[in-house]
Every structure is written in structure tokens, then in C-alpha cells.
Design a protein around this motif. Structure first.
Motif, short mmCIF file in Angstrom:
data_model
loop_
_atom_site.label_atom_id
_atom_site.label_comp_id
_atom_site.label_asym_id
_atom_site.label_seq_id
_atom_site.Cartn_x
_atom_site.Cartn_y
_atom_site.Cartn_z
N ILE A 1 2.67 5.86 -6.34
CA ILE A 1 2.32 5.82 -7.71
C ILE A 1 0.97 6.53 -7.94
O ILE A 1 0.77 7.10 -8.95
N ARG A 2 -0.19 6.11 -7.36
CA ARG A 2 -1.27 6.90 -7.44
C ARG A 2 -1.26 8.47 -7.49
O ARG A 2 -1.71 9.03 -8.39
N THR A 3 -0.30 8.77 -6.48
CA THR A 3 -0.30 10.09 -6.06
C THR A 3 0.30 10.92 -7.30
O THR A 3 0.16 11.90 -7.70
N GLU B 1 -4.62 -0.17 -11.02
CA GLU B 1 -3.32 0.12 -12.01
C GLU B 1 -2.06 0.05 -11.08
O GLU B 1 -0.92 -0.37 -11.24
N ALA B 2 -2.27 0.77 -9.90
CA ALA B 2 -1.23 1.16 -8.77
C ALA B 2 -0.79 0.00 -8.35
O ALA B 2 0.33 -0.43 -8.17
N ARG B 3 -1.84 -1.09 -8.01
CA ARG B 3 -1.51 -2.47 -7.28
C ARG B 3 -0.65 -3.21 -8.14
O ARG B 3 0.16 -3.96 -7.91
N GLN B 4 -1.24 -3.25 -9.60
CA GLN B 4 -0.27 -4.31 -10.52
C GLN B 4 0.89 -3.63 -10.84
O GLN B 4 1.87 -4.56 -10.81
N ALA C 1 0.67 -1.30 0.17
CA ALA C 1 0.07 0.04 0.00
C ALA C 1 0.86 1.29 -0.07
O ALA C 1 0.50 2.29 -0.62
N GLN C 2 2.02 1.29 0.74
CA GLN C 2 2.93 2.29 0.76
C GLN C 2 3.47 2.61 -0.78
O GLN C 2 3.43 3.69 -1.05
N ALA D 1 11.82 3.15 -4.85
CA ALA D 1 12.52 4.05 -5.35
C ALA D 1 12.47 4.25 -6.90
O ALA D 1 12.57 5.16 -7.66
N ILE D 2 12.42 3.12 -7.57
CA ILE D 2 12.26 2.99 -8.98
C ILE D 2 10.77 2.89 -9.60
O ILE D 2 10.52 2.79 -10.87
N SER D 3 9.59 3.07 -8.68
CA SER D 3 8.29 3.01 -9.00
C SER D 3 8.03 4.26 -9.87
O SER D 3 6.97 4.04 -10.74
#
Length: 574
Positions: A133-135, A143-146, A127-128, A184-186
Motif C-alpha cells: 500500500i505504501r509503495t 495510514e498504510a497500517r490502518q 507489514a507485507q 489482493a484487494i488492497s
């Protein structure tokens, strides 16, 4: 005409190099605004696309401050007083907070030493990452979960779905470090700063993290800055290296050139320390046949027979130590090595009564301690036959008690010792660990990490123990402090003190021990003379340990593919 062609080709090459430049520091000086002292002076280097620059130096050399200046997160007491920093065409020193918010994560990011400090313990790790990614990307929750699951897979976590749903405290140090790298690479940054990311990790996990960084660089085109106090770590992954000392760059160049032909005395000292207390002194020696085993007639100080330790949880019973059998003789120094969770500390704690064996027997100095109740343990510990030095001296030393009181307390608890004799013993032990008496009036928080660790050793020695157990005493120390502590241990070994040195670092163990015990998943899988363990390992896991240990030279290290093959064989055998 020829000159014109040459000029054009040179200009084209220069333009190409300029396009490949992602970060440039030019004459950067960082000043403490309170004292007015420059703590980093005139540092310059260029980081190009897909390259790795290493910054190496001991604690206080200015490594982390330099990286924080690049990230725009210098502590309030510090400022860049001179020089310039260019990141992908942006003047870093002119950016405001809004501009930095846009750049951090998307253009440049960092992974720091203690991953647990950067993750919220009350929120699941998946979730963190997904929230970031969502923000930043404005994508849906699904999509953020995947995307997060793919990232967890990219950093080689075996079960991304499980890790996604776990809290930080449910993961090991190596897993946490990989989660932080995934975060970090997200946002697909171009520059990643890895600041002491392998410190205190066991050698197999350390090798996996370094392999991962190289893999990410190759697959994603990342440019890396790798910061470490360990020259051997930098040697594994960096194209170029800068050596910092007290805020100054004392040497720079290609990694191969610096390691093969160091010009500065400090660099030569760092390389020499690895040869003195590391695997190099074994691996560089000519191969020898195993020495014949001789009958050792020295008295046995510790005898463990079939020791097992189990932990019960609400849902299961886990056996942390299985059938451990070994001896430690008078004047002998043995190493206990293994990765995190292998049972090293559990074994040591069983020897001093901090955990109770579920099976087996232990005797110390001829006295059977198995089954001691609390009162008998208190009496036994007062006698100081066996003493323990913990990994983190800042936690094991009372922050509100002076060093003088800390060293006097074990003798006062024993009783029957005059004040004059207590002072005499303290003075002797301080000198033995190479510290000055003017430290006695200070508190632990006023000392460096190396000084605190030596105080912890001195406190253990004031009772004149027959056995000294040291649990990861150098894992978080820089090279200079590590060597100082290891030299002290070698002097104790020479004076006849029996040592049990517990570590995940085979290099440190090799420098101060006669014999090595290898633990893997709670079982002793190998026990032999140190030279035999390093040069002729018999168990698959020991071979992986030796091959994963970083060395300043390439001698003795095995490549990523070989390490992966050993891991697969080990998993299959298990």
C-alpha cells in the motif's frame, strides 16, 4: 417509427453492455515455444462488471495458463500465439513491463492456490500488506497500517491486530488464504482471479472463503474469475462457467444451464462423478429411518480407549486429542472427518507410533502397542500389520529412488521373501491401483499427482496389511484422479481390507465408508453410520460440516446466513 425505436434501444443496450465489460478474451491460443504445441486453443469469454466467470477442468486442462496470460505472467516457455485480450480498454498483449507494473494490483490481481508460497516467512503478514500500500499509494506508514487492519477485518479475520503482528507460519491455511485475499484487494482492483483458492481447505473454511468472495463482489463491485478443478465449488459462486479439457473449451453457458442440461460428455462425466462420490448420492435419496444397530461379530483390529495426546511448548501445554474411544473391525471402512487442527492426523499418528499418547490405551490386531519402545515399534512395523498413506506423496516418496525400488523396499526390510515373490507382489499391487509396469523405472518427479498417490497406496499394500490408514489422500487431486483413487479404495474395501479414511471432505468420505467419526477441537463429537451422519447429523458441528460441503446441485447446501448462525451457536456452546 417503431423499428427506429427498437433499433435505438438495441444500440443503447449494446453500448451499456460494452461499458460493463471489464475483460474480454477472443480466440486466445497459448503455445509452447519449445515443442510448438498449442496447449490452450481459441479460448474466448467476456467478464462483465460485478459478475463471476468460472473456469473448471482437470489438471493440465489449461486453466492456470489462461489466467496467467490475462495477468501477463506466462512462463517463459509459453506465449500467446493467436487472439486478443482486452482489459479495461488496454490491449494486454501490447503492454510493456512498466505498464503492467501500473495495472497489476490496481486494475487486476490474483490469489493462487498455496498462500504460504506467496508470503515471506520472515516478515509479519501485516507489514507485507502495508508495504504494498505504501509503495503503490504513497501514503504514510500509519495510514498504510490502518488500511491493512481494515482489510484484515474485511476478510473476516477475528483479531486483525493480532494477525497483523503474526508471521505466516503462525496462521492456519484458511487464515493465510484470507490474508492473501486482503493483500489482493488492497489497491481496489476491478478484477480478481481466484485460482484454486479452496483446494485442500476443510469444507467449513472453504465455505467461508467462497462466502467471502461473494461478499467482496457485492460490496466492492469486483468482477471475479474463479478457477477450480471442482465443479461443485464453481457451482456455488459463478454466473457463467467454461469447461476446459486438454486446452479446449468443451462447454460454456450460464452455471444453472450447464449443470442442469450439460451438452458435452465430459461435463456430464464431471457431474456424474460428484453424484457417485459425493454427498449427492445420499442427499438425493429418499429419506429413510435410521437402521437398527446390529451386533457386529467381526474381530476388532483397532481398539482405542480414552486416548489423549498433548503437545508441550515453551509457554503452554495443548491437548490435541481428548479421550478418543472407538473400534475398527475386520473388513470395516471408517471415515474420520473434521477441520484443520481437529486432531485427525494426531489420532492416526498415535495409531502408528509417530506420537505417544499421554493417556489411554491402543491395541492393534490384539496386540497392546501403548508404551512400545523404538525397537518394538521397528519390529511391529516390519510385519506390516498397519500401513499409512500420507497426504503429499511427493514428500513421502524418495525423489532419488525409482518406483520399482520404492515398492520393493518394505518387503526387503521384512526379509525372508524371494526376489521372484517380491516382483510378483509388486506386479499385483500395480495392477490393483490401475498403473502400468512401464512406470517402474521412473522416479516420483516424472509422475502426475494422481499416479504418485496410487504408488503410495501400492507401497502400503505390498506388505498385505490388515489395516490401511489414509490421511487426506485425495484433498489436492482433480476430479478425475480423485475418482480413480476413491474407486481403488472401494475395491480394497470390497476385498476385505480395513480402511481408516481421514479427510476434511465429507463428500469423499461418504463414498467409501460404512461409518464416520467426527472430530471437533480434539474430541469425538459424533460417531454413526455414514448415512446417519449425512442425513441425520446430531451435533452442531456435524450439521455445519454437512451444510458447508459443496454440491453440484443446490440440494443439501445451506445458505450463508444459516451457516453463520450455526457457527455462532457452535461458538456459544463451546
Amino acid at each position: 417509427m417503431t423499428a427506429e425505436i427498437i433499433d435505438r434501444s438495441q444500440i443503447a443496450a449494446a453500448i451499456n453492455l460494452e461499458r460493463e465489460t471489464v475483460l474480454r478474451l477472443d480466440g486466445v491460443t497459448i503455445r509452447n515455444t519449445i515443442t510448438g504445441k498449442d496447449v490452450v486453443r481459441g479460448i474466448s469469454f467476456t467478464l462483465r462488471k460485478g459478475k463471476v466467470v468460472g473456469i473448471v477442468g482437470e489438471s493440465g486442462s489449461g486453466k492456470t495458463l489462461t489466467c496467467r496470460s490475462v495477468l501477463g505472467i506466462l512462463p517463459q516457455l509459453f506465449t500467446v500465439s493467436e487472439g486478443s485480450i482486452d482489459l479495461l480498454g488496454h490491449d494486454v498483449l501490447a503492454l510493456d513491463q512498466k505498464q503492467w507494473t501500473q495495472l497489476r494490483g490496481t486494475s487486476i490481481t490474483a490469489v493462487f492456490q498455496d498462500p504460504g508460497s506467496y508470503l515471506n516467512p520472515s516478515i509479519k503478514v501485516g507489514a507485507q500488506i502495508a508495504e504494498v500500500i505504501r509503495t503503490k499509494r504513497g501514503v504514510s506508514r500509519q495510514e498504510a497500517r490502518q488500511r491493512t487492519l481494515q482489510l484484515l477485518e474485511d476478510v473476516r479475520l477475528r483479531d486483525p491486530e493480532l494477525v497483523y503482528s503474526q508471521y505466516p507460519f503462525e496462521l492456519s491455511g484458511g487464515m493465510l488464504q484470507r490474508v492473501l485475499i486482503a493483500a489482493a484487494i488492497s489497491l481496489d482492483p476491478q478484477v480478481l482471479i481466484a485460482d484454486e483458492v479452496t483446494t485442500a481447505l476443510d469444507v467449513t473454511v472453504q465455505a467461508e472463503v467462497l462466502d467471502l468472495l461473494v461478499d467482496l463482489k457485492e460490496r466492492r463491485g469486483l468482477s471475479l474469475i474463479v478457477v477450480s478443478h471442482d465443479l461443485a465449488v464453481v457451482a456455488q459462486v459463478c454466473d457463467e462457467v467454461l469447461v476446459l479439457r486438454d486446452g479446449d473449451v468443451v462447454e460454456r453457458g450460464s452455471t444453472a444451464e450447464v449443470l442442469r442440461r450439460p451438452k458435452h460428455e465430459y461435463t456430464r462425466l464431471l457431474i456424474g462423478e460428484h453424484h457417485l462420490y459425493g454427498l449427492e448420492r445420499f442427499l438425493d435419496a429418499k429419506p429413510t429411518e435410521p437402521k437398527p444397530k446390529l451386533v457386529d461379530s467381526r474381530p476388532v483390529l483397532i481398539r482405542a480407549e480414552g486416548v489423549c495426546v498433548s503437545y508441550d511448548s515453551r509457554t503452554s501445554r495443548r491437548q490435541a486429542l481428548r479421550d478418543a474411544t472407538f473400534t475398527l473391525r475386520e473388513g470395516e471402512s471408517i471415515g474420520v472427518i473434521g477441520e484443520t487442527g481437529s486432531g485427525k492426523s494426531t489420532l492416526a499418528r498415535a495409531l502408528i507410533g509417530l506420537v505417544a499418547p499421554s493417556a489411554g490405551r491402543i491395541s492393534i490386531a490384539g496386540e497392546e502397542i501403548t508404551g512400545f519402545n523404538a525397537a518394538r515399534w521397528r519390529d511391529f512395523r516390519k510385519r506390516g500389520v498397519i500401513q499409512y498413506v500420507f497426504q503429499d506423496p511427493l514428500r513421502s516418496l524418495d525423489p532419488e529412488v525409482t518406483i520399482a525400488e520404492t515398492l520393493a523396499e518394505p518387503l526387503q526390510l521384512r526379509g525372508g521373501i524371494s526376489r521372484a515373490e517380491i516382483q510378483e507382489r509388486i506386479a499385483f499391487r500395480l495392477e490393483q491401483v490401475r498403473l502400468k509396469p512401464d512406470l517402474l523405472d521412473r522416479f516420483p518427479g516424472e509422475l502426475s499427482g494422481g499416479q504418485r498417490q496410487r504408488i503410495a497406496v501400492a507401497r502400503a499394500l505390498v506388505t498385505e496389511p490388515k489395516v490401511l490408514i489414509l490421511d487426506e489422500p485425495v484433498s489436492a487431486l482433480d476430479s478425475a484422479n480423485r475418482v480413480q483413487v476413491l474407486e481403488i479404495l472401494n475395491s480394497l474395501r470390497a476385498s476385505g481390507t480395513s480402511l481408516m479414511f481421514i479427510s476434511h471432505d465429507l463428500g469423499s468420505v461418504a463414498g467409501v465408508t460404512d461409518r464416520v467419526i467426527v472430530l471437533y477441537r480434539g474430541s469425538i463429537v459424533e460417531s454413526a453410520a455414514t448415512d446417519d451422519v449425512v442425513n441425520r447429523p446430531s451435533h452442531l458441528y456435524t450439521r455445519l460440516l454437512v451444510g458447508s460441503a459443496p454440491t453440484v446441485t443446490s440440494t443439501g447446501s445451506i445458505d450463508r446466513r444459516s451457516r453463520q448462525e450455526l457457527r455462532e451457536q457452535l461458538e456459544a456452546a463451546s
